[in-house]
Write a protein that holds these residues in place. Structure first.
Motif, PDB file in Angstrom:
ATOM      1  N   LEU A   1     -91.942 -23.027 -70.282  1.00  0.00           N
ATOM      2  CA  LEU A   1     -91.853 -22.765 -68.840  1.00  0.00           C
ATOM      3  C   LEU A   1     -90.589 -21.985 -68.506  1.00  0.00           C
ATOM      4  O   LEU A   1     -90.624 -20.987 -67.783  1.00  0.00           O
ATOM      5  CB  LEU A   1     -91.828 -24.088 -68.074  1.00  0.00           C
ATOM      6  CG  LEU A   1     -93.141 -24.829 -67.965  1.00  0.00           C
ATOM      7  CD1 LEU A   1     -92.953 -26.108 -67.171  1.00  0.00           C
ATOM      8  CD2 LEU A   1     -94.167 -23.947 -67.287  1.00  0.00           C
TER       9      LEU A   1
ATOM     10  N   VAL B   1     -90.175 -17.994 -67.041  1.00  0.00           N
ATOM     11  CA  VAL B   1     -89.471 -17.550 -65.844  1.00  0.00           C
ATOM     12  C   VAL B   1     -88.237 -16.698 -66.217  1.00  0.00           C
ATOM     13  O   VAL B   1     -87.417 -16.353 -65.381  1.00  0.00           O
ATOM     14  CB  VAL B   1     -89.112 -18.760 -64.956  1.00  0.00           C
ATOM     15  CG1 VAL B   1     -87.845 -19.415 -65.398  1.00  0.00           C
ATOM     16  CG2 VAL B   1     -89.080 -18.394 -63.493  1.00  0.00           C
TER      17      VAL B   1
ATOM     18  N   MET C   1    -100.086 -23.712 -63.868  1.00  0.00           N
ATOM     19  CA  MET C   1     -99.653 -22.340 -64.130  1.00  0.00           C
ATOM     20  C   MET C   1    -100.765 -21.328 -63.885  1.00  0.00           C
ATOM     21  O   MET C   1    -100.494 -20.178 -63.581  1.00  0.00           O
ATOM     22  CB  MET C   1     -99.136 -22.211 -65.567  1.00  0.00           C
ATOM     23  CG  MET C   1     -97.855 -22.968 -65.816  1.00  0.00           C
ATOM     24  SD  MET C   1     -96.538 -22.500 -64.703  1.00  0.00           S
ATOM     25  CE  MET C   1     -96.009 -20.965 -65.435  1.00  0.00           C
TER      26      MET C   1
ATOM     27  N   HIS D   1     -96.436 -17.318 -59.130  1.00  0.00           N
ATOM     28  CA  HIS D   1     -95.095 -16.879 -58.739  1.00  0.00           C
ATOM     29  C   HIS D   1     -94.116 -17.010 -59.897  1.00  0.00           C
ATOM     30  O   HIS D   1     -93.235 -16.183 -60.074  1.00  0.00           O
ATOM     31  CB  HIS D   1     -94.607 -17.693 -57.531  1.00  0.00           C
ATOM     32  CG  HIS D   1     -95.438 -17.472 -56.308  1.00  0.00           C
ATOM     33  ND1 HIS D   1     -95.216 -18.130 -55.133  1.00  0.00           N
ATOM     34  CD2 HIS D   1     -96.492 -16.653 -56.091  1.00  0.00           C
ATOM     35  CE1 HIS D   1     -96.096 -17.725 -54.225  1.00  0.00           C
ATOM     36  NE2 HIS D   1     -96.886 -16.834 -54.792  1.00  0.00           N
ATOM     37  N   THR D   2     -94.317 -18.070 -60.678  1.00  0.00           N
ATOM     38  CA  THR D   2     -93.437 -18.253 -61.829  1.00  0.00           C
ATOM     39  C   THR D   2     -93.563 -17.074 -62.788  1.00  0.00           C
ATOM     40  O   THR D   2     -92.566 -16.498 -63.225  1.00  0.00           O
ATOM     41  CB  THR D   2     -93.803 -19.547 -62.574  1.00  0.00           C
ATOM     42  OG1 THR D   2     -93.776 -20.609 -61.653  1.00  0.00           O
ATOM     43  CG2 THR D   2     -92.838 -19.811 -63.699  1.00  0.00           C
ATOM     44  N   TYR D   3     -94.799 -16.716 -63.097  1.00  0.00           N
ATOM     45  CA  TYR D   3     -94.995 -15.562 -63.975  1.00  0.00           C
ATOM     46  C   TYR D   3     -94.387 -14.314 -63.353  1.00  0.00           C
ATOM     47  O   TYR D   3     -93.748 -13.508 -64.033  1.00  0.00           O
ATOM     48  CB  TYR D   3     -96.490 -15.325 -64.219  1.00  0.00           C
ATOM     49  CG  TYR D   3     -97.084 -16.233 -65.267  1.00  0.00           C
ATOM     50  CD1 TYR D   3     -96.849 -16.012 -66.626  1.00  0.00           C
ATOM     51  CD2 TYR D   3     -97.875 -17.313 -64.915  1.00  0.00           C
ATOM     52  CE1 TYR D   3     -97.393 -16.834 -67.592  1.00  0.00           C
ATOM     53  CE2 TYR D   3     -98.417 -18.146 -65.873  1.00  0.00           C
ATOM     54  CZ  TYR D   3     -98.175 -17.906 -67.211  1.00  0.00           C
ATOM     55  OH  TYR D   3     -98.710 -18.722 -68.154  1.00  0.00           O
TER      56      TYR D   3
ATOM     57  N   ILE E   1     -88.069 -20.776 -57.185  1.00  0.00           N
ATOM     58  CA  ILE E   1     -88.944 -20.918 -58.350  1.00  0.00           C
ATOM     59  C   ILE E   1     -88.119 -21.341 -59.565  1.00  0.00           C
ATOM     60  O   ILE E   1     -88.478 -22.279 -60.291  1.00  0.00           O
ATOM     61  CB  ILE E   1     -89.653 -19.579 -58.651  1.00  0.00           C
ATOM     62  CG1 ILE E   1     -90.449 -19.106 -57.452  1.00  0.00           C
ATOM     63  CG2 ILE E   1     -90.515 -19.690 -59.889  1.00  0.00           C
ATOM     64  CD1 ILE E   1     -91.788 -19.708 -57.298  1.00  0.00           C
TER      65      ILE E   1
ATOM     66  N   ILE F   1     -88.555 -24.765 -61.699  1.00  0.00           N
ATOM     67  CA  ILE F   1     -88.954 -24.737 -63.105  1.00  0.00           C
ATOM     68  C   ILE F   1     -87.922 -25.457 -63.969  1.00  0.00           C
ATOM     69  O   ILE F   1     -88.276 -26.255 -64.848  1.00  0.00           O
ATOM     70  CB  ILE F   1     -89.114 -23.276 -63.582  1.00  0.00           C
ATOM     71  CG1 ILE F   1     -90.392 -22.672 -63.000  1.00  0.00           C
ATOM     72  CG2 ILE F   1     -89.161 -23.202 -65.098  1.00  0.00           C
ATOM     73  CD1 ILE F   1     -91.668 -23.238 -63.559  1.00  0.00           C
TER      74      ILE F   1
END
Ligand SMILES: Nc1ncnc2c1ncn2[C@@H]1O[C@H](COP(=O)(O)OP(=O)(O)OP(=O)(O)O)[C@@H](O)[C@H]1O
Ligand SMILES: Nc1ncnc2c1ncn2[C@@H]1O[C@H](COP(=O)(O)OP(=O)(O)OP(=O)(O)O)[C@@H](O)[C@H]1O
Ligand SMILES: [Mg+2]
Ligand SMILES: [Mg+2]
Lengths: 340, 297, 334, 493
Positions: free
Chosen positions: A66, A70, A197, A205-207, A226, A230
């Protein structure tokens, strides 16, 4: 024109799916090899061994995965594991002495305290990374030494004993359907994270933040939020990994997790997570962890002189990945022609 | 006029200047608290300790420049140290040059292996060097059964560790030479420029006709070669070949490089970065020292 | 706490081997009297991460307090930090100490420096980890091979009627001490009824050892004895229980810590070997002070290691072995 | 609607905006015009909240705005197409279209609704994009279309388009222009940036001209002529854009015969380029014109066919080898394929030249030569000389493009393959670039010009290949190369 573009979309989807398929393929090859070398690999107890190793490793790998998606790094995994282990053990024991008897409550409080500690550590990481604009490598290295330093200071290196038997026997060693309970915990975590995810805006949004923070910001996403979330999540995951190990070894230990950072990054990278952020899938990260767990078990079972084991492990790492790439290139070429 | 000033500051690396000033300030701070910290022997001592780390951190920085990593740095140090010592112990005359040559060769071979796997087989450098780390760990703990190699020619430590020229320890001189040469090479050769361009945007570099494969392999070889030099100097320092001389160095070198301003995303930074990072770490040494001295008072 | 107010009577004559004549001679060694001036001592330890070294630390600190000398303890942070220990040695020297107590990570790494310093006449005491050749004022340690041999012989005695199948978990690969232990162990079992099925090197943590032990239980179903460092022994207890083999498994630890003491008392392990880490710390400080005050001291001593078993654990004075529970390592004594 | 007063913005060492006033009202298209680096994108970035101004006031609907973030700007209904795109490269086109405002049901992204709405917008634009492919697999033109679609996805009250049509052909650009006009009808306030005169004339209600970060003035639609605009932009009169090139075709520089791509989509492509001529390739977005150039340079795998450069058959398809044969390729996507963004301008200018004796001696770079030559080159292309040592990411879009092109003029090359060479470049620099091309051709080089700018193709090239759906459908020469002919070929007539 329509045909071309559909074709292209299709080909891309195929490529991605095939990618997901090759790690299991390599794992399958190793397992197949073991049939000939050592049939005991398939004994019930051994499979539990592998799966339990996997369950702790998968949590650290997910945490690392994770953070790397990010665009970061977390070297403090191991120290958070140790902290969670010590915090939860201490809590369990002190609650035991306050309200004896209610074992379930002891465990619940202990686990809760461990996870909260992990979340706080993650929050600290996240705050520093998102606010200071210093490389996460340095920041988490700093928090690593702060956390493990304070854990040592607290325990003086001595383990904490006297945890409830229930934790060790029922959770650490317990089974459902003949498989370790811990494995199901890990599986559940993988599925939930996968869902988050892939299916939620937060995941997207994380990606996006990992892929191109500027574009994400300009699209109205707050990268700081974010990143903070994370890292906190990853703190929780490392804490759970620490708790799993605590349940397995039956004591709170300040020395656990010394290899966790490297191991988890390796699992994540094998699982296809890019060190540059924005790329990586959760189930593949879990497969990466499974791959490492199986290799370690295989080496121990295959009666290889343990001094040469690390050498074999080294070659395995490099060439298993080389083979994975090679096969997938072969397939892509066979399906789509050309020089790949 | 504004922009002219900006250019001057920009070109002369304001970040690095700031770091230097920071380190200097801290030193003065320590000195006020504990004057013996600034005694010449102590300064020279800290300097020579720093120079080993600086050499390793420079090596690490070269591969970081092309978006790489060398996790095998620590075990490379051990293997080179053992190799050098073994050759020196087993050969009679000429043993010192042969030992050094063997160490450098071992380093270059390791570097080539890393580079080959990264550039030609296109495997992630993290995995490759983690693999090499494990392989070399086995090598270093089996060639001598885990025991150190002693009985090196006594002149070897004299020549490469104890000697000092105009009062400056040899390790410092060698480190400075290496750093200056590297910095010069990176800024003035096509190879150095290529490393920056590849690190910055490998695809653009490829399209501009820069060979990723060749340059990466050379970068990895150069990295391991420098590690070998550092390892040989360390061997001279301990006076014996050691199977676990550097296992913890890897993280420190990456940290030194990044603290000094190298970007893990590649294509940025100069050889001053690892040096500054290493200095910052020895500022830590000084701090610990003055703390210890203070408590002795 | 009252733990820190130890008087000279706290330890009296302690038996060690004196090697000054070239052969081991059992002698009594007595502590130093209160120091005539607050000497400035430095001690170099490999690390402070487990009960063993905390106990050494305890011995050093208590003795320094008792004698009224200054002591600064530097720890390198692990057995892989050879280079750092060399740096620490240099750092010590540059601050003009009266004596240096050295527990080397590996003798070879410091030998050249020790030799050079010896010429200046500085008092250097080697302790805990072997210093074989380098010229120190005095040294006290246990020979790991001897200790490995001792544990091996003990194991062999347990298996006179039936055949023993042991898997060895010596500790980290390439660490020197693990190899030395193992060599002694192998030597002792040569020609005995005990077969060594495999040597499994691995990191010295309980979690890592657990995986190693579990896998070995699968790979060698016939094994009935486990020999290894304290973490391996600790991990073995749970793993063996889970495999349902706790009835006939012999577990022997090659060194001591609080956990081993507790588990031995609960009959979960069979035995462990001890080399009195607290005493080594105390003796090192005492010898340094004696040397500084120009008293005669032996140049080469070895600890007489002892097997602790269910039968004799109550008789052993644990204050000579381990730091009291709750002891916090101290890094400088004024 | 939006009103900016006395806006100043400085970057380290540059005053990008100096005391600029700007306003836009609903139902109006306000065009921003100016040289490369004049400050247009900076102004726009301030309006959408990407950058904070150093000083000045900002009002929306009469309300003073202080700390504007892109998130708030979106909530206020401001939507933007940015010049260098705000797309996350590893995410799919679909995810990018909805980035930051995914439709959800019970907290889960609703893919079905996303796909429906995406198709609706793409249909409005008459554009087909592979929705599930990652953005980094698209060509620059396709990214541009995705970026436009992304901006249109929001029901905007203010729409900002920063060179939205730069890599599109007239056909596609017309759609975009039509959409923009429709939105004006719906009382949306629109800010439009372009270097294409035709578009400005077709769209603008008002034009504000920036020069060196200062506002030169605002003119109403009636006053707009090319001459006034150029004069305001540079302070000089407009010259002619396209030079007369004397074509003298000589030996064969490039010959492609029966080429087919490995990944499908190209059919038996054959073409040739001689020395002393400019050969154009025209076609719609995604027709495969760019792939030809890439294939010649070894960037697109081919299944069959032969490529000859200067008479030699290419066997090893690596850019390095092909450059040795005397060819150079200029990719269309400057950010992802062309430039090393965090390296200085100088290094980017010379990066393809580091094997020539002029700059290198035994592996060492002749730094003085390098500096001087890159300075000469930058001067030719009107790149600010003071920026030679700053990294490329600090340049404006058009200037980046010029840096990319510069590498071709510093090296002896016999075959140039330009893919969209003048995207985002202002009129003056364009004519400069054309002059350079003229001199190259007249000195015997061959140029393959792949472009979506029809005017450029027609005026410069002496032969034009037109493509449709992966095949070359016609070769037009002399009198045939008229706009109508080419356009009809676009649709595969
Ligand atoms: N991040 C930055 N750092 C430093 N300078 C910058 C930065 N961004 C822009 N500039 C400078 O600000 C000035 C204005 O740039 P801007 O991008 O607004 O130009 P533009 O009018 O959009 O030009 P173009 O037509 O080429 O897109 C230029 O001189 C540019 O070099
Ligand atoms: N049939 C196809 N199969 C696979 N990929 C294709 C196919 N057709 C086109 N593509 C891809 O689509 C993209 C667009 O192609 P190309 O760059 O040649 O378009 P173009 O004609 O230059 O148009 P523009 O650059 O204006 O988008 C390229 O990335 C190409 O790889
Ligand atoms: Mg712009
Ligand atoms: Mg194109």
């Amino acid at each position: 024109m329509k045909l071309n573009i559909n074709n292209k979309a299709l080909s891309w989807i195929m490529k991605v799916r095939i990618d997901l398929f090759f790690l299991p393929f390599v794992i399958f090859l190793i397992v197949l090899l073991m049939v000939f070398i050592e049939p005991r690999f398939f004994s019930r107890l051994n499979i539990s061994n592998v799966l339990r190793y996997f369950s702790a490793l998968s949590f650290t790998a997910l945490c690392q995965g994770l953070v790397m998606i990010v665009g970061g790094f977390d070297l403090s995994v191991g120290s958070i594991m140790a902290m969670a282990s010590v915090v939860s053990a201490t809590t369990m024991i002190s609650i035991q002495s306050i309200v004896p008897g209610m074992v379930g409550l002891h465990i619940l409080c202990g686990v809760g305290a461990g996870i909260i500690a992990g979340a706080l550590a993650g929050l600290l990481n996240g705050t520093l990374v998102s606010q200071l604009k210093v490389s996460p490598f340095i920041i988490t290295m700093g928090t690593m030494s702060i956390i493990s330093g304070s854990v040592y200071l607290y325990t003086k290196g001595a383990p904490i004993y006297g945890l409830p038997k229930l934790l060790i026997v029922e959770i650490g060693r317990g089974r459902i359907l003949n498989l370790p309970i811990l494995f199901f915990v890990a599986l559940l975590a993988v599925l939930i994270l996968w869902f988050i995810m892939v299916k939620t805006p937060f995941g997207r949004h994380t990606y996006a933040v990992g892929s191109n923070p500027r574009a994400a910001y300009e699209s109205g996403i707050k990268p700081t939020t974010i990143i903070l979330t994370i890292y906190t999540l990853s703190g929780v995951l490392s804490a759970v990994a620490g708790l799993i190990i605590t349940a397995r070894i039956g004591s709170g230990q300040s020395g656990i997790g010394s290899n966790a950072a490297i191991e988890s990054i390796a699992a994540a990278v094998i699982g296809g997570v890019s060190l540059r952020g924005g790329i990586g899938s959760i189930p593949k990260v879990a497969l990466g962890a499974l791959f490492l767990a199986i290799i370690s078990n295989t080496l121990n079972l295959a009666h290889i002189d343990s001094k040469y084991q690390t050498m074999v492990l080294g070659f395995f790492l490099i060439f298993a990945i080389a083979i994975e790439r090679w096969i997938s290139a072969l397939f892509v070429r066979a399906l789509f022609g050309g020089k790949g | 006029m504004n922009s002219a000033l900006y250019k001057i500051i920009h070109n002369s690396r304001r970040f690095e200047i700031a770091m230097f000033m920071g380190i200097a300030l801290l030193l003065i701070g320590f000195a006020m608290k504990e004057p013996t910290v600034l005694s010449t022997t102590n300064i020279l001592n800290v300097l020579s300790q720093t120079s080993y780390l600086a050499i390793f951190a420079c090596a690490q920085s070269i591969v970081i420049l092309v978006r790489g990593f060398d996790l095998s740095l620590g075990t490379t140090v051990s293997v080179v140290s053992l190799f050098t010592a073994l050759v020196m112990v087993s050969l009679g005359a000429f043993s010192i040059p042969m030992g050094i040559a063997a160490g450098l060769l071992a380093g270059s071979i390791i570097g080539f292996f890393n580079g080959y796997c990264v550039a030609i087989l296109e495997i992630n450098p993290f995995i490759v060097t983690l693999g090499t780390y494990n392989i070399l760990l086995a090598v270093s703990s089996t060639i001598t059964g885990g025991f150190p190699v002693t009985g090196l020619p006594t002149i070897f430590p004299k020549l490469f560790s104890e000697i000092s020229i105009i009062g400056i320890p040899i390790a410092v001189i060698i480190a400075v030479l290496i750093i200056v040469t590297l910095e010069y090479l990176l800024l003035n050769t096509v190879f150095g420029r290529n490393l920056y361009l590849i690190g910055s945007n490998p695809r653009a570099a490829h399209i501009a006709g820069i060979s990723y494969k060749f340059n990466s392999i050379v970068a990895y070889i150069l990295c391991s070669f420098l590690i070998a030099i550092g390892a040989i100097l360390l061997t001279a320092r301990t006076g014996s070949g050691e199977p676990n001389l550097g296992s913890q160095l890897t993280l420190q070198t990456i940290a030194a490089a990044v603290i000094g301003g190298m970007s893990l995303r590649g294509g940025e930074g100069s050889m001053m970065a690892p040096v500054l990072g290493a200095c910052k770490r020895s500022r830590g040494i000084l701090g610990a020292q003055s703390g210890a001295l203070f408590s002795l008072r | 706490t009252n733990l820190t107010t130890v008087t000279a009577e706290a330890w009296s004559n302690f038996k060690v081997y004196n090697f000054d004549s070239g052969k081991p001679v059992k002698v009594d060694i007595s502590p130093a009297e209160k120091a005539s001036k607050p000497w400035k001592l430095y001690a170099l330890l490999p690390h402070m991460k487990d009960g063993y070294w905390v106990s050494v630390n305890y011995g050093l600190v208590e003795e320094a307090k008792r004698l009224g000398v200054k002591l600064t303890i530097l720890q390198a942070g692990g057995y892989s930090e050879m280079a750092k220990q060399v740096n620490q040695y240099d750092d010590c020297l540059s601050t003009n100490p009266d004596a240096i107590l050295i527990a080397p990570i590996a003798e070879s790494g410091l030998a050249a420096k020790i030799e050079k310093t010896a010429k200046t006449g500085l008092v250097q005491i080697g302790f805990v980890n072997p210093i074989k050749t380098a010229p120190v004022t005095s040294k006290i340690f246990v020979d790991y091979a001897t200790k490995g041999r001792q544990t091996g012989e003990y194991l062999a005695k347990l298996f006179v009627e039936r055949k023993g199948k042991v898997v060895a978990f010596p500790g980290p690969q390439g660490s020197g001490w693990a190899e030395a232990y193992l060599n002694g162990f192998h030597e002792a079992l040569e020609g005995s009824t005990v077969d060594i099925l495999a040597d499994k090197f691995g990191p010295a943590g309980v979690a890592e050892s657990l995986i190693l032990v579990e896998d070995s239980l699968q790979a060698y179903p016939q094994m009935n004895a486990i020999w290894g460092g304290a973490p391996a022994a600790e991990a073995a207890i749970g793993a063996v229980e889970e495999a349902g083999k706790e009835k006939d498994m012999v577990i022997i630890s090659s060194y001591e810590n609080q956990t081993m003491v507790d588990f031995l008392k609960e009959d979960k392990i069979t035995a462990f070997a001890t080399e009195f880490p607290v005493m080594q710390g105390r003796i090192a400080v005492s010898m340094a002070v004696k040397a500084l005050e120009k008293k005669k001291i032996p140049a080469y001593m070895e600890i007489i290691p002892q097997m602790a078993t269910m039968d004799n654990i109550e008789d052993i004075d644990l204050t000579t072995v381990l730091a009291p529970p709750g002891y916090r390592p101290v890094f400088s004594v004024d | 609607m939006i009103k900016l007063k006395n806006i100043t913005k400085t970057f380290p060492g540059v005053k990008a905006l100096n005391d600029v006033d700007f306003e836009v009202n609903p139902g109006e298209i306000h065009v921003l015009f100016g040289e490369n680096g004049a400050g247009k994108s900076t102004l726009v970035n301030i309006i959408v909240g990407n950058l904070a101004p150093d000083s000045g006031t900002y009002q929306i609907n009469g309300q003073k705005i202080d700390c504007l973030s892109p998130k708030v700007a979106r909530l206020l209904g401001i939507s933007a197409v940015s010049q260098e795109f705000s797309l996350a490269p590893s995410l799919s086109v679909l995810d990018n279209l909805f980035l930051g405002r995914e439709p959800t049901r019970w907290g889960i992204t609703n893919k079905k609704v996303m796909v429906q709405r995406a198709y609706k917008v793409l249909n409005d634009m008459k554009v087909k994009l592979p929705l599930f492919a990652p953005v980094n697999s698209l060509s620059r033109a396709q990214k541009q279309q995705a970026e436009i679609a992304k901006a249109l996805m929001l029901d905007a009250k203010v729409l900002i388009l920063d060179e939205p049509t730069a890599s599109l052909t007239d056909i596609e650009a017309k759609r975009v222009i039509q959409l923009v006009k429709d939105l004006r009808q719906k009382c949306v306030a629109i800010i439009y940036i372009s270097h294409r005169m035709r578009e400005i004339r077709a769209l603008a209600n008002r034009v504000t001209v920036l020069r060196n970060g200062e506002s030169v003035g605002t003119i109403e639609s009636e006053e707009i002529t090319e001459n006034t605009l150029v004069e305001m932009m540079t302070g000089k009169k407009a010259g002619s854009l396209f030079p007369d090139i004397s074509i003298r075709p000589g030996s064969l520089r490039l010959k492609i015969s029966d080429m087919n791509f490995s990944n499908g989509g190209g059919y038996n492509i054959s073409l040739s380029v001689h020395s002393g001529e400019i050969v154009g390739i025209a076609g719609l977005v995604g027709c495969g014109k760019g792939r030809i150039g890439r294939a010649v340079f070894g960037l697109e795998p081919i299944k069959s066919g032969k490529i000859e450069i200067n008479g030699e058959t290419v066997t090893q398809f690596s850019p390095r080898r092909i450059m040795r044969l005397g060819a150079c390729y200029f990719p269309s996507d400057r950010v992802s394929e062309g430039l090393c963004m965090n390296r200085p301008v100088r290094e980017n200018i010379t990066m393809a030249t580091l094997d020539s004796a002029a700059f290198v001696e035994r592996g060492f770079i002749r730094l003085n030569n390098e500096s001087n030559s890159s300075m000469v080159c930058a001067e030719h292309l009107k790149v600010d000389l003071s920026k030679l040592e700053t990294s490329v990411e600090n340049l404006s879009g058009g200037n980046r493009q010029k840096v990319l092109l510069a590498r071709g003029f510093i090296r002896d090359i016999e075959l140039f393959i330009f893919d969209e060479p003048t995207v985002g470049v202002d009129i003056n620099a364009k004519s400069e670039i054309y002059l350079l091309m003229k001199s190259l051709v007249e000195h015997g080089a061959g140029i393959l010009l792949i472009s979506s700018d029809l005017e450029e193709i027609i005026k410069l090239s002496n032969r034009i290949y037109t493509m449709h759906n992966g095949s070359i459908v016609a070769e037009l020469m002399d009198n045939n190369k008229s706009e109508e002919n080419i356009l009809s070929c676009f649709f595969g007539k």
